[in-house]
Design a protein around this motif. Structure first.
Motif, PDB file in Angstrom:
ATOM      1  N   HIS A 440       0.836  -1.201   0.000  1.00 24.36           N
ATOM      2  CA  HIS A 440       0.000   0.000   0.000  1.00 24.36           C
ATOM      3  C   HIS A 440       0.872   1.253   0.000  1.00 24.36           C
ATOM      4  O   HIS A 440       0.525   2.259  -0.647  1.00 24.36           O
ATOM      5  CB  HIS A 440      -0.937  -0.015   1.209  1.00 24.36           C
ATOM      6  N   GLU A 466     -10.087   5.547  -6.607  1.00 27.02           N
ATOM      7  CA  GLU A 466     -10.785   4.696  -5.635  1.00 27.02           C
ATOM      8  C   GLU A 466      -9.815   3.644  -5.121  1.00 27.02           C
ATOM      9  O   GLU A 466      -9.367   2.775  -5.869  1.00 27.02           O
ATOM     10  CB  GLU A 466     -11.998   4.025  -6.295  1.00 27.02           C
ATOM     11  N   ARG A 467      -9.477   3.736  -3.822  1.00 26.09           N
ATOM     12  CA  ARG A 467      -8.576   2.774  -3.198  1.00 26.09           C
ATOM     13  C   ARG A 467      -9.419   1.724  -2.463  1.00 26.09           C
ATOM     14  O   ARG A 467     -10.033   2.017  -1.441  1.00 26.09           O
ATOM     15  CB  ARG A 467      -7.630   3.462  -2.217  1.00 26.09           C
ATOM     16  N   GLN A 468      -9.484   0.550  -2.996  1.00 24.37           N
ATOM     17  CA  GLN A 468     -10.198  -0.559  -2.357  1.00 24.37           C
ATOM     18  C   GLN A 468      -9.149  -1.528  -1.813  1.00 24.37           C
ATOM     19  O   GLN A 468      -8.910  -2.604  -2.354  1.00 24.37           O
ATOM     20  CB  GLN A 468     -11.129  -1.235  -3.374  1.00 24.37           C
ATOM     21  N   TYR A 469      -8.452  -1.057  -0.739  1.00 25.99           N
ATOM     22  CA  TYR A 469      -7.357  -1.824  -0.164  1.00 25.99           C
ATOM     23  C   TYR A 469      -7.898  -2.889   0.799  1.00 25.99           C
ATOM     24  O   TYR A 469      -8.740  -2.602   1.658  1.00 25.99           O
ATOM     25  CB  TYR A 469      -6.405  -0.920   0.600  1.00 25.99           C
ATOM     26  N   GLY A 470      -7.400  -4.083   0.632  1.00 28.49           N
ATOM     27  CA  GLY A 470      -7.699  -5.136   1.593  1.00 28.49           C
ATOM     28  C   GLY A 470      -6.577  -5.254   2.608  1.00 28.49           C
ATOM     29  O   GLY A 470      -5.626  -4.468   2.625  1.00 28.49           O
ATOM     30  N   THR A 514     -12.415   7.461 -13.736  1.00 24.45           N
ATOM     31  CA  THR A 514     -12.154   6.794 -12.460  1.00 24.45           C
ATOM     32  C   THR A 514     -11.017   5.798 -12.626  1.00 24.45           C
ATOM     33  O   THR A 514     -10.961   5.047 -13.605  1.00 24.45           O
ATOM     34  CB  THR A 514     -13.405   6.056 -11.962  1.00 24.45           C
ATOM     35  N   THR A 516      -9.430   2.731 -10.362  1.00 26.29           N
ATOM     36  CA  THR A 516      -9.732   1.907  -9.183  1.00 26.29           C
ATOM     37  C   THR A 516      -8.559   0.972  -8.919  1.00 26.29           C
ATOM     38  O   THR A 516      -8.081   0.281  -9.828  1.00 26.29           O
ATOM     39  CB  THR A 516     -11.008   1.083  -9.412  1.00 26.29           C
ATOM     40  N   ARG A 518      -7.442  -2.161  -6.439  1.00 27.85           N
ATOM     41  CA  ARG A 518      -7.941  -3.161  -5.503  1.00 27.85           C
ATOM     42  C   ARG A 518      -6.779  -4.042  -5.051  1.00 27.85           C
ATOM     43  O   ARG A 518      -5.938  -4.437  -5.874  1.00 27.85           O
ATOM     44  CB  ARG A 518      -9.013  -4.029  -6.148  1.00 27.85           C
ATOM     45  N   THR A 519      -6.746  -4.354  -3.779  1.00 25.05           N
ATOM     46  CA  THR A 519      -5.754  -5.295  -3.257  1.00 25.05           C
ATOM     47  C   THR A 519      -6.460  -6.297  -2.357  1.00 25.05           C
ATOM     48  O   THR A 519      -7.432  -5.961  -1.661  1.00 25.05           O
ATOM     49  CB  THR A 519      -4.652  -4.573  -2.466  1.00 25.05           C
ATOM     50  N   LYS A 520      -5.943  -7.508  -2.374  1.00 26.72           N
ATOM     51  CA  LYS A 520      -6.484  -8.526  -1.463  1.00 26.72           C
ATOM     52  C   LYS A 520      -5.480  -9.660  -1.357  1.00 26.72           C
ATOM     53  O   LYS A 520      -4.625  -9.846  -2.240  1.00 26.72           O
ATOM     54  CB  LYS A 520      -7.832  -9.038  -1.939  1.00 26.72           C
ATOM     55  N   GLU A 590      -8.612  -3.770 -16.947  1.00 19.88           N
ATOM     56  CA  GLU A 590      -8.069  -4.038 -15.616  1.00 19.88           C
ATOM     57  C   GLU A 590      -6.876  -4.982 -15.758  1.00 19.88           C
ATOM     58  O   GLU A 590      -6.987  -6.055 -16.355  1.00 19.88           O
ATOM     59  CB  GLU A 590      -9.102  -4.663 -14.690  1.00 19.88           C
TER      60      GLU A 590
END
Length: 614
Positions: A440, A466-470, A514, A516, A518-520, A590
């Motif tokens: 991150h 948009e930060r969709q951090y896991g 936008t 985006t 994403r992390t997971k 993506e």
């Protein structure tokens, strides 16, 4: 193989035949030129002979004796000139009416003769052969006007000459057996012809224009036009060459007729040589064909070996290009990292100095304010000088504004410290192997580097991040090269959004741009990073070559075609992960990165590369 031999045979045969035809044509042209030169030589000889005679008559006509027209004076003068010159049968004086007087004392009327009429018109004229009315001899008359001050000549001097000299020259002109020459005037009537002339004696012949043979008719037409040249004609059914050349001193042309064999016989050695060479060429081609048949099996084997070697070399070349591109980009990013790290270090020292001293500056200011307030309490009212100074420096405003100013400086220094921290995070180098990092932090540092590109532009609004951090564990990786991959992917995503904004309609422009992220975590051993945009998407026809080195869809100067290729090498080869993408044209793309929690060691990543040779 047989096709090759056939093509070679046709090529050799064509070249050989072309060379033979060119050589034969060149030699034939030289032979024809030689025949024409012989005719020209005879023409020059006749012209010289006639030219001298014409000059002699013109000289006599221009003398004062001839211009006197006094026959008693002219007759002995003409008698003496006949004896001196020797080529003239007689010399005659003709008056303006055509009455002639010879040096021998003969008289007569020549007003109907063409030579008299031409001379009276001012021409120095050579007549066709005519039969003399005074001697009965066939001769050529040369006439010159007597020049006086009057416009019309008062008389003419003429002198007939025998055609024996002309006949002698024509008879001596030949070009091998059965060749003959003749003289023709502009009307197609023979002047001098050989004894073996096909039709009649020269003095009984009509014009060649009246001949039924088209070849004779064509020849007469060329001579009437005073043309010169050599042609191949069938005269009276006999294949012949005819060379013709006009005279300058008379309206005649000399023609030479020679059988075609007289010229073309000189070509027989060349024809024999051509046949010999053709036989040798055929024998050589047959030998070559047999050799090719014998070698066909060996060539097939050699071709198979060469194809295998070429495939190996092609694979090695592709790997070399990938390695070269990676080395160039790695060196560039290493230099950039060193530069950024140096700048961050230089920024860090003065910013830290400012930030740490702001606390003391605030404390000192508070103490000074307390001191001033204490003075105001005990010196009320203050002395006039102090009151004026407080008024001049706006003490009340300073007391209220300076704390805010120090707060702004503290906020700015905090921002600069965070910027320096992000620069140092992005500029991590890999000299000491893999490191444990928080992905991150790496993502945030790259986004900070690209924050200016995400601002609003004239053709689009600001890009929403948009930060969709896991929840991710720290991973062991090579942060410098991994940051490079993140920079490439985020830059490409912004480029796609910009392209879509420039190409979109007003309705599509209402959609917010936008980006985006994403992390997971994928279990306990792997992590995933997704970078998605709502840009133009990737066309289906270029997806298969997206990770090829030097492939780019950007204009010249906007991209090198190395970003995705190197990103693939870093993720797959260096870290042992996966890099994939999914895209819908017009809706976005993506890219998905899957990394192991612990990257390959340096020795493992080197051994993972395909060697150039083994």
């Amino acid at each position: 193989m047989r096709l090759v031999v056939g093509v070679a045979a046709v090529t050799v045969g064509t070249l050989g035949y072309s060379g033979y035809r060119l050589a034969r044509m060149s030699l034939l042209t030289d032979l024809e030129r030689n025949a024409l030169l012989q005719v020209e030589s005879s023409v020059r000889e006749v012209d010289n002979w006639l030219g001298r005679r014409k000059a002699e008559i013109a000289t006599i006509a221009s003398t004062p004796t001839a211009r006197s027209l006094d026959w008693k004076t002219v007759q002995p003068y003409l008698q003496a000139e006949v004896e001196r010159l020797g080529d003239f049968h007689l010399l005659a004086l003709l008056d303006a009416e055509g009455q002639f007087y010879t040096h021998q004392g003969r008289t007569g009327d020549a007003s109907d003769r063409e030579f008299f009429q031409q001379a009276m018109q001012g021409a120095l004229y050579v007549s066709d052969p005519i039969v003399s009315r005074s001697t009965g001899v066939r001769q050529v008359s040369i006439a010159a006007p007597i020049r006086t001050e009057t416009t019309t000549p008062p008389g003419v001097i003429s002198g007939p000459i025998s055609i024996d000299r002309l006949t002698e020259i024509i008879t001596s002109l030949n070009y091998g057996p059965s060749s003959y020459a003749f003289v023709l005037n502009h009307a197609g009537i023979p002047i001098v012809a050989p004894p073996n002339w096909p039709a009649h004696e020269a003095n009984s012949m009509g014009s060649l224009f009246d001949q039924p043979d088209a070849a004779w008719h064509h020849l007469a037409r060329q001579i009437a036009r005073r043309q010169m040249g050599i042609e191949r004609l069938d005269l009276d059914g006999q294949p012949s060459y005819v060379a013709y050349f006009p005279l300058e001193q008379a309206d005649w042309s000399i023609a030479l007729v020679l059988p075609r064999r007289n010229i073309e016989s000189a070509l027989r050695p060349l024809d024999g040589l051509a046949l010999t060479i053709a036989g040798l060429a055929i024998a050589m081609l047959l030998t070559l064909w047999r050799v090719q048949v014998w070698e066909h099996h060996h060539l097939q084997r050699a071709k198979a070996d060469a194809d295998a070697a070429a495939a190996e070399l092609a694979a090695a070349l592709r790997e070399l290009r990938r390695t070269q591109a990676q080395l160039v980009q790695s060196e560039k990013m290493s230099s950039l990292g060193q530069l950024v790290a140096g700048i961050a270090h230089e920024f860090n020292n003065p910013v830290t100095f400012i930030h740490t001293n702001l606390v003391h500056a605030q404390a000192y200011f508070d103490e000074l304010v307390s001191l001033v307030q204490l003075y105001q309490e005990h010196l009320e009212p203050p002395p006039a000088a102090i009151a004026e100074q407080l008024e001049a420096m706006e003490w009340e405003f300073i007391q209220a504004d300076l704390p805010q100013l120090l707060g702004s400086i503290r906020t700015g220094s905090e921002r600069i410290r965070q910027l320096v921290l992000n620069l140092r995070t992005f500029a991590r180098l890999d000299e000491e192997g893999d490191k444990s990092v928080d992905l991150h932090d790496n993502l945030d540092s790259v986004l900070m580097m690209l924050s200016e590109r995400g601002q609003a532009q004239s053709y689009r609004r600001a890009i929403t991040i948009e930060r969709q951090y896991g929840s991710l564990p720290q991973i062991q990786c090579f942060p410098g090269t991994l940051n490079q991959v993140l920079l490439h992917l985020l830059t490409n995503a912004i480029d796609a959004i910009d392209t879509a904004a420039r190409q979109s309609s007003e309705a599509a422009a209402a959609t917010a741009p936008t980006l985006t992220i994403r992390t997971k975590a994928l279990g306990s051993q792997r992590v995933q990073i997704g970078i998605a945009d709502n840009g133009v998407g990737i066309p289906a026809e270029i997806r298969r070559c997206l990770f090829d080195p030097f492939f780019t869809t950007k204009p010249i100067g906007k991209g090198t075609g190395l970003g995705l290729a190197l990103s693939y090498q870093v993720i797959v080869t260096q870290h042992g992960g996966r890099l994939s993408f999914k895209s819908q044209p017009g809706r976005g793309t993506e890219f998905v990165i899957v990394l192991p929690q612990r990257a390959l060691t340096r020795s493992q990543s080197r051994s993972h590369l395909t060697p150039l040779s083994s």
